[in-house]
Scaffold this motif. Sequence first.
Motif, PDB file in Angstrom:
ATOM      1  N   ASN A 151       0.824  -1.212   0.000  1.00 17.49           N
ATOM      2  CA  ASN A 151       0.000   0.000   0.000  1.00 17.49           C
ATOM      3  C   ASN A 151       0.858   1.262   0.000  1.00 17.49           C
ATOM      4  OD1 ASN A 151       0.886  -0.306   2.638  1.00 17.49           O
ATOM      5  ND2 ASN A 151      -0.991   0.499   3.531  1.00 17.49           N
ATOM      6  N   CYS A 152       2.034   1.178   0.599  1.00 22.10           N
ATOM      7  CA  CYS A 152       2.976   2.304   0.584  1.00 22.10           C
ATOM      8  C   CYS A 152       3.512   2.516  -0.833  1.00 22.10           C
ATOM      9  CB  CYS A 152       4.123   2.026   1.551  1.00 22.10           C
ATOM     10  SG  CYS A 152       5.261   3.395   1.750  1.00 22.10           S
ATOM     11  N   ILE A 153       3.838   1.422  -1.515  1.00 23.07           N
ATOM     12  CA  ILE A 153       4.327   1.513  -2.893  1.00 23.07           C
ATOM     13  C   ILE A 153       3.222   2.020  -3.815  1.00 23.07           C
ATOM     14  CG2 ILE A 153       5.161   0.138  -4.847  1.00 23.07           C
ATOM     15  CD1 ILE A 153       6.678  -1.585  -2.811  1.00 23.07           C
ATOM     16  N   GLN A 154       1.992   1.556  -3.579  1.00 23.88           N
ATOM     17  CA  GLN A 154       0.867   2.018  -4.396  1.00 23.88           C
ATOM     18  C   GLN A 154       0.651   3.518  -4.223  1.00 23.88           C
ATOM     19  OE1 GLN A 154      -0.932   0.301  -6.781  1.00 23.88           O
ATOM     20  NE2 GLN A 154      -1.644   2.395  -7.189  1.00 23.88           N
ATOM     21  N   ASN A 155       0.889   4.016  -3.007  1.00 24.62           N
ATOM     22  CA  ASN A 155       0.771   5.460  -2.778  1.00 24.62           C
ATOM     23  C   ASN A 155       1.818   6.223  -3.591  1.00 24.62           C
ATOM     24  OD1 ASN A 155      -0.216   7.870  -1.144  1.00 24.62           O
ATOM     25  ND2 ASN A 155       1.973   7.863  -0.665  1.00 24.62           N
ATOM     26  N   MET A 156       3.034   5.665  -3.681  1.00 25.12           N
ATOM     27  CA  MET A 156       4.067   6.287  -4.510  1.00 25.12           C
ATOM     28  C   MET A 156       3.624   6.332  -5.968  1.00 25.12           C
ATOM     29  SD  MET A 156       7.503   4.471  -2.971  1.00 25.12           S
ATOM     30  CE  MET A 156       7.676   4.186  -1.208  1.00 25.12           C
ATOM     31  N   VAL A 157       2.983   5.263  -6.416  1.00 26.56           N
ATOM     32  CA  VAL A 157       2.475   5.205  -7.786  1.00 26.56           C
ATOM     33  C   VAL A 157       1.448   6.317  -8.014  1.00 26.56           C
ATOM     34  CG1 VAL A 157       1.114   3.827  -9.404  1.00 26.56           C
ATOM     35  CG2 VAL A 157       2.920   2.736  -8.061  1.00 26.56           C
ATOM     36  N   THR A 158       0.475   6.409  -7.108  1.00 26.69           N
ATOM     37  CA  THR A 158      -0.591   7.400  -7.242  1.00 26.69           C
ATOM     38  C   THR A 158      -0.041   8.823  -7.234  1.00 26.69           C
ATOM     39  OG1 THR A 158      -2.131   5.894  -6.136  1.00 26.69           O
ATOM     40  CG2 THR A 158      -2.749   8.237  -6.222  1.00 26.69           C
ATOM     41  N   GLN A 159       0.837   9.105  -6.275  1.00 28.03           N
ATOM     42  CA  GLN A 159       1.372  10.456  -6.134  1.00 28.03           C
ATOM     43  C   GLN A 159       2.280  10.829  -7.299  1.00 28.03           C
ATOM     44  OE1 GLN A 159       0.517  12.701  -3.689  1.00 28.03           O
ATOM     45  NE2 GLN A 159      -0.976  11.181  -2.993  1.00 28.03           N
ATOM     46  N   THR A 160       3.074   9.860  -7.779  1.00 31.31           N
ATOM     47  CA  THR A 160       3.952  10.118  -8.930  1.00 31.31           C
ATOM     48  C   THR A 160       3.128  10.430 -10.172  1.00 31.31           C
ATOM     49  OG1 THR A 160       5.711   8.704  -8.037  1.00 31.31           O
ATOM     50  CG2 THR A 160       5.746   9.115 -10.402  1.00 31.31           C
ATOM     51  N   ASN A 161       2.089   9.661 -10.400  1.00 33.46           N
ATOM     52  CA  ASN A 161       1.230   9.911 -11.566  1.00 33.46           C
ATOM     53  C   ASN A 161       0.503  11.250 -11.451  1.00 33.46           C
ATOM     54  OD1 ASN A 161       1.963   7.538 -12.894  1.00 33.46           O
ATOM     55  ND2 ASN A 161       0.333   6.344 -11.910  1.00 33.46           N
ATOM     56  N   MET A 162       0.067  11.592 -10.248  1.00 33.21           N
ATOM     57  CA  MET A 162      -0.586  12.881 -10.032  1.00 33.21           C
ATOM     58  C   MET A 162       0.377  14.032 -10.315  1.00 33.21           C
ATOM     59  SD  MET A 162      -2.757  12.141  -6.528  1.00 33.21           S
ATOM     60  CE  MET A 162      -2.967  13.891  -6.217  1.00 33.21           C
ATOM     61  N   TYR A 163       1.592  13.892  -9.830  1.00 30.05           N
ATOM     62  CA  TYR A 163       2.583  14.957 -10.037  1.00 30.05           C
ATOM     63  C   TYR A 163       2.914  15.098 -11.523  1.00 30.05           C
ATOM     64  CZ  TYR A 163       6.849  17.703  -9.668  1.00 30.05           C
ATOM     65  OH  TYR A 163       7.790  18.687  -9.813  1.00 30.05           O
ATOM     66  N   ALA A 164       3.082  13.956 -12.216  1.00 31.24           N
ATOM     67  CA  ALA A 164       3.393  13.989 -13.642  1.00 31.24           C
ATOM     68  C   ALA A 164       2.277  14.693 -14.423  1.00 31.24           C
ATOM     69  CB  ALA A 164       3.594  12.570 -14.167  1.00 31.24           C
ATOM     70  N   LYS A 165       1.033  14.408 -14.073  1.00 32.49           N
ATOM     71  CA  LYS A 165      -0.106  15.030 -14.763  1.00 32.49           C
ATOM     72  C   LYS A 165      -0.121  16.543 -14.546  1.00 32.49           C
ATOM     73  CE  LYS A 165      -5.171  14.905 -15.034  1.00 32.49           C
ATOM     74  NZ  LYS A 165      -6.412  14.304 -14.464  1.00 32.49           N
ATOM     75  N   LYS A 166       0.050  16.947 -13.283  1.00 34.46           N
ATOM     76  CA  LYS A 166       0.035  18.372 -12.961  1.00 34.46           C
ATOM     77  C   LYS A 166       1.223  19.082 -13.604  1.00 34.46           C
ATOM     78  CE  LYS A 166      -2.071  21.636 -10.584  1.00 34.46           C
ATOM     79  NZ  LYS A 166      -3.498  21.965 -10.775  1.00 34.46           N
ATOM     80  N   PHE A 167       2.381  18.453 -13.597  1.00 32.97           N
ATOM     81  CA  PHE A 167       3.592  19.032 -14.187  1.00 32.97           C
ATOM     82  C   PHE A 167       3.388  19.294 -15.678  1.00 32.97           C
ATOM     83  CE2 PHE A 167       7.750  18.941 -16.150  1.00 32.97           C
ATOM     84  CZ  PHE A 167       8.567  19.626 -15.253  1.00 32.97           C
ATOM     85  N   GLN A 168       2.802  18.313 -16.366  1.00 32.28           N
ATOM     86  CA  GLN A 168       2.613  18.450 -17.810  1.00 32.28           C
ATOM     87  C   GLN A 168       1.500  19.438 -18.156  1.00 32.28           C
ATOM     88  OE1 GLN A 168       2.798  14.553 -19.947  1.00 32.28           O
ATOM     89  NE2 GLN A 168       3.521  13.758 -17.971  1.00 32.28           N
ATOM     90  N   GLU A 169       0.514  19.564 -17.271  1.00 30.27           N
ATOM     91  CA  GLU A 169      -0.517  20.577 -17.483  1.00 30.27           C
ATOM     92  C   GLU A 169       0.086  21.974 -17.441  1.00 30.27           C
ATOM     93  OE1 GLU A 169      -3.426  19.919 -14.489  1.00 30.27           O
ATOM     94  OE2 GLU A 169      -4.367  18.209 -15.512  1.00 30.27           O
ATOM     95  N   ARG A 170       1.117  22.135 -16.640  1.00 25.86           N
ATOM     96  CA  ARG A 170       1.727  23.454 -16.473  1.00 25.86           C
ATOM     97  C   ARG A 170       2.841  23.716 -17.485  1.00 25.86           C
ATOM     98  NH1 ARG A 170       4.179  25.896 -10.786  1.00 25.86           N
ATOM     99  NH2 ARG A 170       4.771  27.946 -11.625  1.00 25.86           N
ATOM    100  N   PHE A 171       3.637  22.698 -17.787  1.00 23.90           N
ATOM    101  CA  PHE A 171       4.825  22.917 -18.616  1.00 23.90           C
ATOM    102  C   PHE A 171       4.749  22.262 -19.990  1.00 23.90           C
ATOM    103  CE2 PHE A 171       6.338  23.198 -14.173  1.00 23.90           C
ATOM    104  CZ  PHE A 171       6.844  24.487 -14.203  1.00 23.90           C
ATOM    105  N   GLY A 172       3.676  21.598 -20.296  1.00 21.43           N
ATOM    106  CA  GLY A 172       3.536  21.007 -21.616  1.00 21.43           C
ATOM    107  C   GLY A 172       3.591  19.495 -21.587  1.00 21.43           C
ATOM    108  N   LEU A 173       3.003  18.889 -22.584  1.00 22.97           N
ATOM    109  CA  LEU A 173       2.886  17.432 -22.651  1.00 22.97           C
ATOM    110  C   LEU A 173       4.250  16.770 -22.824  1.00 22.97           C
ATOM    111  CD1 LEU A 173       0.687  15.219 -22.670  1.00 22.97           C
ATOM    112  CD2 LEU A 173       0.743  15.338 -25.175  1.00 22.97           C
ATOM    113  N   ASP A 174       4.446  15.693 -22.106  1.00 24.24           N
ATOM    114  CA  ASP A 174       5.658  14.872 -22.222  1.00 24.24           C
ATOM    115  C   ASP A 174       5.278  13.627 -23.017  1.00 24.24           C
ATOM    116  OD1 ASP A 174       7.883  13.273 -21.941  1.00 24.24           O
ATOM    117  OD2 ASP A 174       8.150  13.669 -19.798  1.00 24.24           O
TER     118      ASP A 174
END
Length: 543
Positions: A151-174
């Motif tokens: 469940n700790c690893i799954q949280n890393m997955v969720t948070q990493t994907n959330m950050y990637a989405k927000k990052f690309q919304e702000r700085f452009g699609l990767d």
Amino acid sequence: MAECGRKALSLLEAARSRYESLQISDDVFGESGDDSSDNPFYSTSGDSDSDNCIAEVGEEEHHHHLHHHHHQHHQQKRGDKESGHSGGAGGGSTGAGPPGSLSRSQAGEEGWTETLQDVTVPPYKETYGPAQKMPVTATALDFFQLFVPDNCIQNMVTQTNMYAKKFQERFGLDEGWRPVTAQEMKAFLGFVTSTSVHRCESVLSIWSSGFFSNRSIALKMSQARFEKILKYFHIVAFRPSQGSNQGLYKIQPFLDSLQQSFSCTFRPSQTQVLHEPLIDEDPVFITTCTERELRKRKKRKFSLWVRQCTSTGFICQISVHLKEGQGTDGLATLKNKPQLHSLVAKQLCQNISGRNTIIFTGPSITSLSLFTEFSKQDIFCCGLLSTRKSDCTGLPQNMLVCGSTPAQRGQSRVMMKGSMSLISWYNKGHFRFLTNAYPPTKQGMIIKRKSGEIPCPLAVEAFAAHLSYICKYDDKYSKYFIFHKPNKTWQQVFWLSISIAINNAYILYKMSDAYTVKRYSRAQFGERLVRELLDLDDCSPTQ
């Protein structure tokens, strides 16, 4: 010759008997030697540095692994020499004591006396060892996941994907990014962990064609995919709306989870030590690198303190503080002051009151007020004192300054206030200890290969024995240092805490039935963990 052999044997038997009486359990790692030079009966040396709690392993043996022990004090030696080294080897000065110390008349009024009385620590109110029985078939990954579960690893997955989405919304699609999966996240952890086992200069060296390459695991994920995950990796993607002044918010939930798992999986022995563990490169590197290389190394922006079981090396609790920042965890107002170290000690010991634990401390933590406060919580203490680094408030001046009369090796003086003893012991220099855990009326012995027996109060022997074990333990613990050095402070803390989790996992493995089946060494356990995180039973490459 036979008589010499019998004498040596009796000396060893006496040492072992005291070793047990000091409540240091037999080394569960099975690595203690048969002669007295290889068990934790090393002599502290005044002309080394009493503040560093350095213990000589034997005058003719190497001690590179002690170079950075308690490195929170590694700058003290020069300062102590400049001030007459009043906390260690002393000259003939009989000047006034440190701030807050008491004159002879004041000491008498405050209850300090040369009349000694016996001290007894009540029995330990806790069972000792692993809190749960692991099956004989348990793998390295099973032990690691006691601390970093799915469940700790799954949280890393969720948070990493959330950050990637927000990052690309702000700085452009990767274009090269796709959401990470739990299996990939485990592999990501495995790749970075492999730098501790194989001592890579950089985690990216795994995919290179150079000396540090590792083709056996490189096939599991492409370098491009690894770098994408590394770019977006997060534990907490966004600043919380409340408590946002905390500089460690990106890592705090993981640290809280890790701390809870440390407490739930292992019950430490009665004797524990508070200190800053070795958390940089391994000791061999530290002693071989040049001054220029040392200057080039960036200073860490955080400090990490631990409470560690002196019988097994299990790290029971960690406390992380930022050295900069205005938040509640910033050290700007407390840096290098007794208030900080007292605060750290209280945080590390908040869960052990009422158990009759014995805590060993270095000079920066040792103080009469802290030890008195701990004693009210049934926490007993034994600490090394330095007139330069310790808070000496309430201690007799005549015990803290060096007399004009030369002292003999092994000679000691003691004053008491209630159950608290202040000890001044001479061994190539004056060493001072404050304790309420060992009776001043009982004698111990420091055993050295060349010098033979050096008499000392029992508290001094206990301190040397326990702290020397932790010194030796640095060599074992350093085998799990992750060599990945990110720039972000929270990531540095994360990988350091992962190193600690692997260390604790191996200790539980060594104490389990699984060890009787496959007796993995530390290195072998680390290699198995990497392979299991990467799921190398099915080594099909991914892009």
